[in-house]
Design a protein around this motif. Sequence first.
Motif: not given
Ligand code: UGA
Length: 323
Positions: A85, A87-88, A126, A149, A176-177, A187-188, A204-206, A213, A248
């Motif tokens: 799994p 994304v980044r 996903s 991904y 899944y969301f 890593d999440m 660290h906010i991207y 979400r 977020l």
């Molecule tokens: C998650 C899962 O990791 C994927 O495997 C999955 O396929 C995807 O959901 C999905 O819904 O399909 P993501 O939404 O990137 O991906 O989940 P998070 O890693 O929890 O990130 C959520 C948000 O927080 C993103 O915008 C991300 O850029 C941000 N983020 C994450 C940060 O700002 N800082 C961080 O350290 C980590």
Amino acid sequence: MKSALVTGCAGFIGSTLTEALLARGYHVTGIDGLTGNYATWIKRKNMESFIRHPHFRFVPCDLQLSNLNDLLRGVRYVFHQAALPGVRSSWGKDFSRYVHHNISGFQQLLEAVKESPVEKVVYASSSSVYGNMNGPTDESRLPAPISPYGVSKLAGEHLCRLYHDNYGVPVVSLRYFTVYGPRQRPDMAFHRFIRSIRDGTPIHIYGDGEQTRDFTYVADAVNANLLAAEKGRPGEVYNIGGGSRITLNRVIGLLESILDKKAVLFHERKQPGDPKHTWAEIGKAKAELGYAPSVSLWKGLKEQAVHLEKMLESGEGDLSTSL
Ligand code: UGA
Ligand code: NAD
């Protein structure tokens, strides 16, 4: 006998699903190569509550190296959770690993299933197959992934369609969301945010933190699998959202209240492959599966924070990831 095969049984969602199946009286064969982007000790810990269960059999093996035909003997439902799994982390030279785990491994599984009388295969797809979403998005929207991904997960859905249309494999895809809750991968976002607030280190906010979400609690995602196995229409795709769509920035506010501590924020550039918003229209899953999210974000975050605190207190090992 109720019997199921869970791939990725040591992972965040797969281990929670395995527990739920055992609690419902299933005999479960779990396969997991203990590979991926985070420490093996966490995956072993995920399985602690059921590894010695008399109705559980663990096969510690990569999908492509295992004898799937043997493992499928007597199995009624297959829950395919195994994947690489993230994304980044899917950019760069490592994409071949995503192809191996997310596409080739699944194709091998479908080859084996087509030779067996399995009643249903549930594929963990996903929300990342969609790409950007500017409003409630249903399954009729043409997928347009914006990360490697997402491309790999969409390839899995296409494989489902091919094996269903050509060989009648009864496979259902669940999109899944962003799933959260106890055992969330290190890593999440929520896992990282809780640890940072607790330790007083910067989050660290991207981007600007205004991305949203449609966060889904892990027990709801697990319940969707059980419903899909019973009621999902073969060949169909269902959105599984949590109904907790939020920015977020607002989540960080909730976590500050739960942990009773201020967060330190550090903004970084938006990451390639990250959609600005995800937003699930779940009418189809409600109507056909009887799916409805049941856990509020507040409650789910509290559960995750309590679970992570216990894990950190146990001090068993390094929680860092290779991401
Ligand atoms: C998650 C899962 O990791 C994927 O495997 C999955 O396929 C995807 O959901 C999905 O819904 O399909 P993501 O939404 O990137 O991906 O989940 P998070 O890693 O929890 O990130 C959520 C948000 O927080 C993103 O915008 C991300 O850029 C941000 N983020 C994450 C940060 O700002 N800082 C961080 O350290 C980590
Ligand atoms: P995870 O990394 O915690 O679990 C996946 C497990 O699969 C790992 O334990 C890994 O060792 C195993 N695995 C990977 N490749 C394998 C292979 N070739 N053979 C055997 N085992 C293998 O991930 P997760 O967050 O629990 O995700 C589970 C599934 O849900 C994945 O398919 C993922 O793409 C999908 N998904 C997750 C989310 C989310 O927010 N967590 C959202 C959408 C979709």
